[in-house]
Design a protein around this motif. Sequence first.
Motif, PDB file in Angstrom:
ATOM      1  N   PHE A  17      91.084 -49.471  17.975  1.00 53.48           N
ATOM      2  CA  PHE A  17      92.414 -50.076  18.063  1.00 53.48           C
ATOM      3  C   PHE A  17      93.331 -49.609  16.935  1.00 53.48           C
ATOM      4  N   ARG A  18      92.813 -48.766  16.052  1.00 52.01           N
ATOM      5  CA  ARG A  18      93.560 -48.147  14.950  1.00 52.01           C
ATOM      6  C   ARG A  18      94.179 -49.179  14.001  1.00 52.01           C
ATOM      7  N   PHE A  19      93.379 -50.191  13.653  1.00 53.59           N
ATOM      8  CA  PHE A  19      93.762 -51.061  12.551  1.00 53.59           C
ATOM      9  C   PHE A  19      93.560 -50.300  11.240  1.00 53.59           C
ATOM     10  N   GLY A  20      92.575 -49.422  11.241  1.00 51.61           N
ATOM     11  CA  GLY A  20      92.273 -48.561  10.105  1.00 51.61           C
ATOM     12  C   GLY A  20      91.350 -47.463  10.550  1.00 51.61           C
ATOM     13  N   ALA A  21      91.085 -46.505   9.656  1.00 50.21           N
ATOM     14  CA  ALA A  21      90.220 -45.379  10.017  1.00 50.21           C
ATOM     15  C   ALA A  21      88.807 -45.847  10.318  1.00 50.21           C
ATOM     16  N   GLU A  22      88.355 -46.857   9.583  1.00 48.56           N
ATOM     17  CA  GLU A  22      87.058 -47.477   9.844  1.00 48.56           C
ATOM     18  C   GLU A  22      87.080 -48.878   9.243  1.00 48.56           C
ATOM     19  N   TYR A  23      86.201 -49.719   9.760  1.00 46.78           N
ATOM     20  CA  TYR A  23      86.131 -51.097   9.291  1.00 46.78           C
ATOM     21  C   TYR A  23      85.624 -51.132   7.860  1.00 46.78           C
ATOM     22  N   PRO A  24      86.255 -51.907   6.948  1.00 44.74           N
ATOM     23  CA  PRO A  24      87.414 -52.783   7.111  1.00 44.74           C
ATOM     24  C   PRO A  24      88.709 -52.184   6.527  1.00 44.74           C
ATOM     25  N   GLN A  25      88.810 -50.871   6.464  1.00 46.25           N
ATOM     26  CA  GLN A  25      90.012 -50.239   5.930  1.00 46.25           C
ATOM     27  C   GLN A  25      91.219 -50.550   6.823  1.00 46.25           C
ATOM     28  N   VAL A  26      92.399 -50.553   6.220  1.00 42.95           N
ATOM     29  CA  VAL A  26      93.638 -50.831   6.953  1.00 42.95           C
ATOM     30  C   VAL A  26      94.620 -49.692   6.699  1.00 42.95           C
ATOM     31  N   PHE A  27      95.190 -49.131   7.771  1.00 47.23           N
ATOM     32  CA  PHE A  27      96.200 -48.095   7.611  1.00 47.23           C
ATOM     33  C   PHE A  27      97.420 -48.668   6.866  1.00 47.23           C
ATOM     34  N   PRO A  28      98.020 -47.897   5.960  1.00 47.51           N
ATOM     35  CA  PRO A  28      99.204 -48.369   5.243  1.00 47.51           C
ATOM     36  C   PRO A  28     100.329 -48.737   6.218  1.00 47.51           C
ATOM     37  N   GLY A  29     100.875 -49.934   6.041  1.00 48.21           N
ATOM     38  CA  GLY A  29     101.997 -50.362   6.876  1.00 48.21           C
ATOM     39  C   GLY A  29     101.633 -50.741   8.291  1.00 48.21           C
ATOM     40  N   MET A  30     100.343 -50.848   8.607  1.00 52.53           N
ATOM     41  CA  MET A  30      99.916 -51.173   9.965  1.00 52.53           C
ATOM     42  C   MET A  30     100.389 -52.578  10.352  1.00 52.53           C
ATOM     43  N   LEU A  31     100.910 -52.727  11.570  1.00 51.57           N
ATOM     44  CA  LEU A  31     101.635 -53.930  11.960  1.00 51.57           C
ATOM     45  C   LEU A  31     100.851 -54.945  12.784  1.00 51.57           C
ATOM     46  N   PHE A  32      99.596 -54.691  13.101  1.00 54.92           N
ATOM     47  CA  PHE A  32      98.855 -55.704  13.852  1.00 54.92           C
ATOM     48  C   PHE A  32      98.623 -56.915  12.956  1.00 54.92           C
TER      49      PHE A  32
END
Length: 341
Positions: free
Chosen positions: A160-175
Amino acid sequence: MRHIVKAALAAAMLALPAAAEPAPGGPLTIERQGSFFIGGREVKADALSTLPAYAPSGTITVDQVYVRYQVPAAATGRPLVLVHGCCLTGKTWETTPDGRMGWDEYFLRRGHPTYVVDQAWRGRSAASPVGINRVRSGKAPPDELPTVFSAGHEPAWAIFRFGAEYPQVFPGMLFPLEAQEEFWKQMVPDWLNSLPTPNPTVPALADLAQRLGGAVLVSHSQSGIYPFQAAALNRAGIAGIVSIEPGACPAATGDMAPYKGLPILVLWGDYVDLSPRWAPRLKGCRDFAAAANAAGGQVENAVLPEMGIKGNSHMLMQDRNSLEVADWLAGWLARKVGPKG
């Protein structure tokens, strides 16, 4: 691990913009609402149950698709058929995990009748127990068990592209990750690999569009290819296609005749190029768009960050800016598909 996840989420929350403003508010006047099934077939079986209180033999109905609809008073837009993706149900399009307006209500307020479906063998579209019970009762060998799967939270995080892998979060991700526990409750077992061919959802969509007299099929992820397959079966009722982050587009080397002159939007969120799962799919859809347009198509392959809308996950209809995206999509529908026929 939990304190690491909480720290990552806290950092991500600080970088997020405020939620989008509500769609047109005030009282909502609905002309009619209800539900029905489309498609389905009767099957006689001898393994409906392994419980003494229920007979094993009998007739059941399978392959039907559940449809929940709402029609606004004085509808002005084309009906929208909203189709969910892998491991989910029609809940995808309803109230967001953090309690904001879903796309079903937003587009209803914008004058579109909305038809939210549960794919065949998913949610309120019943699955068949026969394959499991035949093995359980010894009528079939174990290797004939149907394939059913669920997506775990950890691998789904990257899908779902919350981040590259759990539990990382992409910068500025809006979910809205603070509501992720509510989101995970939406996920259900997926019977896709046990369904007959063609997938019963596909002809059901073609039939539903024709029944509605000109509908836009709006699909997501796993179901992204379904509107294209439905158009290849029977394009008569299909007024347009919106495929959101499809698992696949039609092959660029295939027959483009079903799509000639048909308004088609393939819509993508952010971070696609960072995903080994999604980057090749975007390329395949770009190739399809080029081939279809060369054959007289009207295909637009739109990538939100290229339009200045950044931070969207794969679940862009639930992201914090979901109504901003919906507003852009409403404009596209008005320009490309037009008002109701």
